[in-house]
Every structure is written in structure tokens, then in C-alpha cells.
Design an enzyme around this catalytic site. Structure first.
Site, PDB file in Angstrom:
ATOM      1  N   TYR A  77     -63.356  18.233  39.934  1.00  0.00           N
ATOM      2  CA  TYR A  77     -62.957  18.774  38.575  1.00  0.00           C
ATOM      3  C   TYR A  77     -63.744  18.264  37.560  1.00  0.00           C
ATOM      4  O   TYR A  77     -64.094  18.970  36.455  1.00  0.00           O
ATOM      5  CB  TYR A  77     -61.306  18.314  38.395  1.00  0.00           C
ATOM      6  N   HIS A 124     -59.110  23.313  35.910  1.00  0.00           N
ATOM      7  CA  HIS A 124     -58.394  22.378  35.576  1.00  0.00           C
ATOM      8  C   HIS A 124     -58.216  21.871  34.223  1.00  0.00           C
ATOM      9  O   HIS A 124     -58.193  20.826  33.963  1.00  0.00           O
ATOM     10  CB  HIS A 124     -58.728  21.119  36.631  1.00  0.00           C
ATOM     11  N   GLU A 144     -49.658  26.174  37.344  1.00  0.00           N
ATOM     12  CA  GLU A 144     -49.097  25.192  38.227  1.00  0.00           C
ATOM     13  C   GLU A 144     -48.296  24.005  37.460  1.00  0.00           C
ATOM     14  O   GLU A 144     -47.878  23.115  37.939  1.00  0.00           O
ATOM     15  CB  GLU A 144     -50.433  24.289  39.002  1.00  0.00           C
ATOM     16  N   ARG A 191     -49.539  30.559  39.547  1.00  0.00           N
ATOM     17  CA  ARG A 191     -50.087  29.668  40.366  1.00  0.00           C
ATOM     18  C   ARG A 191     -48.886  28.343  40.339  1.00  0.00           C
ATOM     19  O   ARG A 191     -49.213  27.251  39.948  1.00  0.00           O
ATOM     20  CB  ARG A 191     -51.411  28.956  39.945  1.00  0.00           C
ATOM     21  N   ASP A 219     -49.788  17.492  47.847  1.00  0.00           N
ATOM     22  CA  ASP A 219     -48.724  16.935  47.295  1.00  0.00           C
ATOM     23  C   ASP A 219     -47.554  18.089  47.372  1.00  0.00           C
ATOM     24  O   ASP A 219     -46.551  17.899  46.540  1.00  0.00           O
ATOM     25  CB  ASP A 219     -48.910  16.467  45.830  1.00  0.00           C
ATOM     26  N   GLU A 240     -52.903  28.992  48.535  1.00  0.00           N
ATOM     27  CA  GLU A 240     -53.432  27.787  48.699  1.00  0.00           C
ATOM     28  C   GLU A 240     -53.204  27.137  49.992  1.00  0.00           C
ATOM     29  O   GLU A 240     -52.033  26.865  50.223  1.00  0.00           O
ATOM     30  CB  GLU A 240     -53.386  26.956  47.391  1.00  0.00           C
TER      31      GLU A 240
HETATM   32 MG    MG Z   1     -55.111  23.923  40.363  1.00  0.00          MG
END
Ligand code: MG
Length: 399
Positions: A157, A207, A257, A278, A311, A334
Site C-alpha cells: 500500500y 487504500h 470497507e 467493498r 482479519d 476477495e
Molecule cells: Mg481494501
């Protein structure tokens, strides 16, 4: 079973790889229990306190079959609502109740939601490297394993240019140079597209590391390389900029997310500003809100791509897969992989075969949990360091 009651709620912390938070809901019917994912890996202790001190005691004595009423009342019972800790705590119970519902019905959960509308759920895996050549080699490694959808990063990232000179007194942190992405990422995908078969689907996750106008630039610059989606090119704080991206390019956009309440996504979906959600299912409160969100997205041509890193516990991944297999507007799942210990600790964990993931056919979510084994792997309590991201001059940035 007319007087079925919730009798006990346990919150178990374990770390077979990532720190995981598991909720077990027991009932008055001997042997009937459900399992849910409440994993907020960076604040696991707070989630356990919320389950043990608030959400668990609140649901004990209630009929586990009344999932909707329990979800709604748990969400407002504390009056102040919508936050990652409480949403995860509620998710742990909510997923467990759906697991119980499936066991009562003698059906896998996906059968409760309309049955299968595809054979398996296509997954994307992660590839990357410290150079374009390394990234290509890693993509080819994934292809050899049967993956058709591959997310590709360069330097992770942060990227590669975190070694720029720093000023005196620069504080510790995960340094990176955001504008590197404006040339490095288009060059990477130009290179990959020149080397790979045209039908391999490529993805990328920014990100939320860019200033908004740079995010517009990058989305536009990547358009020629036909990404399957570009993820988190903007932060949740900059949502209004999605309209600018839509005006200049057709790069598919994935977002969400970090969202806590499913209705935070409403304007992005209703205005058709994104293409994939997401969402981290436990983060929004579990399966109950995720099902509603998926149906809402269906009406606007938005597809699901539920968050699936390490996670999310194997229980949470099972929930994702049951949704994937039964929602018509599924996009891709994913799949960061599960280690051998997780397969042992969570019997029934979904498996990937040649780029597709499958739920097992057991009633409920189909997952069991070896609590004795989990107890041998207690959680470490370190704070993460990667979340302290800094610009070259030391300024804090979103991770
Ligand atoms: Mg992501």
C-alpha cells in the site's frame, strides 16, 4: 421448540494468524448453537467487552428465531448507535442467529436467501512485488494456481518511494510518497497488460492514500488497462469527489470497507457513483444488514465484493460465501487465503478450487469451532504500526 431461548453468549479471542473475535450463541435446545464473526482485529478487546458486558446480556432470554427484531433492538438499545465496536459485537450475534436458523431448517444459509444462483463464487487473490517484473512473476504464480482475478500492488500500500529524505525530528511511522502512484501504478498496469492474456482480470487497491484530485487523475490514467475495479481511490471523508471521477473515465470503482452503517453507502449507490461495494460484513452489523444492502445495490446495478482479508474469521468468510452464492448481483469475492491452523480450528472453512470458492452443504453457515485449540493461541495485544502512515515531511496520513 415453541419456547426456544438464547441461554448463553460467549466471546472468544484467538489468533491462529490474525487476531479473530468469535461469538458463540447457545440456546435452550441441547446441542443447538450458532457461531458468528465479530472481528475488529485492531480493537478486539473492546469488542469482547461490548459482547460480554452489553450485547450478550441484552439478547439472553430472547427467541433466537426473531433475528430481525433482535438486530434492530440491539442496534438502538444503547440509544447512540453506529460504530465499529458495537456493530461487530452485534454482527457476532447476528451471524450466530442465522447459523441457528439454518440448523433449525436443516439447510445451508444460502438456501434461506433464495438458493444458489451460480455454481461457485469467483475469488480474487493478492499479488505484488518491488518491481514491475516481480509483480508480473507473482501474478503468473497466482494464474498457475487457477486464479483469474488478481489484485496487483507494487511496494504494498505505501508504494516504493518511502525513502525520500525526511526533515529533522520526523516522527516514527510508515512513510510513503502518494504522488508516486500517479506514474508508478499506470506504468505497472501498462506492463502487465503487455505481458498477460487479455482476459485475466486485474484489480488495484489505493487504500485511500491520495489527495482527491490525484485520485481523479489516477482513475483516468488507469482507464486504458481495463481494471476489474480500482478500490478505495478516495477516503470516506472525500465521497463527493466520486462524481468527478465518473465525469472523466469509466474505470470501475469499488468502495466501502471502512463504512460502518450500510446507509452510508446510499448516496454512492443511488447516484451510481460506484460499481462494487467493498463492505466488511461484520463491520456493518452482520448478515441482516448485508442482505438488505445487497438487494438495494441490485436495483442500481452495483455488485458485491465483500471484504475478505485475513482479519475476517473463517466464520465471517463463510457468511460472505453464502451471500456470494445466492445474490444475483455478486461481483467477486476477495480471498486472502487461510492457513492450515485456521482450517483445523474452524472445521468446514470454505475452500478455493481453481479460482472459485464454495460453501459446504452443512446446515447453517456450516462452520464448527475447536475452542480447545483456539485457547492455545491467545491474542497478542500490540497496537498496529502500519496504521501510522506519514508523508515524506512527517505529516500523518490515512492508512
Ligand atoms: Mg481494501
Amino acid at each position: 421448540m415453541s419456547c426456544l431461548k438464547i441461554t448463553k453468549v460467549d466471546c472468544i479471542l484467538t489468533q491462529p494468524g490474525c487476531r479473530l473475535v468469535v461469538v458463540k450463541v447457545s440456546t435452550s435446545e441441547p446441542g443447538l448453537f450458532g457461531l458468528g464473526c465479530a472481528t475488529f482485529t485492531q480493537r478486539h478487546i473492546a469488542v469482547k467487552a461490548a459482547v460480554d458486558g452489553h450485547i450478550g446480556p441484552f439478547v439472553i432470554g430472547k427467541d433466537p428465531r426473531n433475528i430481525e427484531d433482535i438486530w434492530q433492538t440491539a442496534m438502538v438499545n444503547g440509544y447512540w448507535r453506529n460504530g465499529p465496536v458495537l456493530n461487530n459485537a452485534i454482527s457476532g450475534v447476528d451471524m450466530a442467529l442465522w447459523d441457528i436458523k439454518g440448523k433449525l431448517a436443516g439447510m445451508p444459509c444460502y438456501q434461506l436467501w433464495g438458493g444458489k444462483c451460480r455454481g461457485g463464487a469467483a475469488v480474487y487473490t493478492h499479488a505484488g512485488g518491488a518491481s514491475n517484473q516481480e509483480a508480473l512473476d507473482d501474478v503468473r504464480r497466482c494464474m498457475a494456481q487457477g486464479y483469474h482475478f488478481i489484485r496487483c500492488q507494487i511496494g504494498g500500500y505505501p508504494g516504493l518511494a518511502g525513502k525520500q529524505p525526511r526533515p529533522d525530528g520526523a516522527p516514527p511511522g510508515d512513510y510513503f510518497y502518494p504522488r508516486e502512484k500517479l506514474y508508478q501504478i499506470p506504468e505497472l498496469f501498462e506492463y502487465l497488460r503487455g505481458e498477460l492474456p487479455p482476459d485475466i482480470e486485474l484489480l488495484h487497491d489505493v487504500h485511500e492514500r491520495l489527495a482527491p484530485i490525484d485520485a481523479v487523475y489516477l482513475a483516468k490514467a488507469l482507464e486504458p488497462y481495463r481494471l476489474f475495479f480500482l478500490e478505495d481511490v478516495l477516503a470516506p471523508e472525500d465521497l463527493e469527489w466520486f462524481a468527478n471521477i465518473r465525469q472523466v473515465c469509466a474505470t470501475p470503482i469499488a468502495m466501502g470497507e471502512l463504512f460502518n452503517h450500510p446507509r452510508e453507502m446510499t448516496p454512492l449507490i443511488a447516484n451510481r457513483l460506484i460499481d462494487f461495494i467493498r463492505v466488511h460484513v461484520s463491520q456493518i452489523g452482520g448478515i441482516t444488514p448485508a442482505l438488505k444492502l445487497a438487494r438495494f445495490c441490485e436495483a442500481f446495478g452495483v455488485r458485491t465484493a465483500w471484504h475478505g482479508p485475513g482479519d475476517v474469521s473463517p466464520i465471517g468468510m463463510a457468511a460472505n460465501v453464502h451471500l456470494d452464492i445466492s445474490c444475483i448481483n455478486f461481483g467477486v469475492q476477495e480471498w486472502a487465503g487461510r492457513n492450515a491452523l485456521e482450517y483445523e480450528m474452524f472445521p468446514g472453512t470454505p475452500v478455493v478450487k481453481y479460482g472459485y470458492v464454495y460453501p459446504n452443504e452443512k446446515p447453517g453457515l456450516g462452520i464448527d469451532f475447536n475452542e480447545a485449540l483456539a485457547a492455545k493461541y491467545p491474542c497478542t495485544d500490540e497496537n498496529p504500526t502500519w496504521t501510522v502512515s506519514r508523508l515524506p515531511d512527517g505529516t500523518l496520513w490515512r492508512p
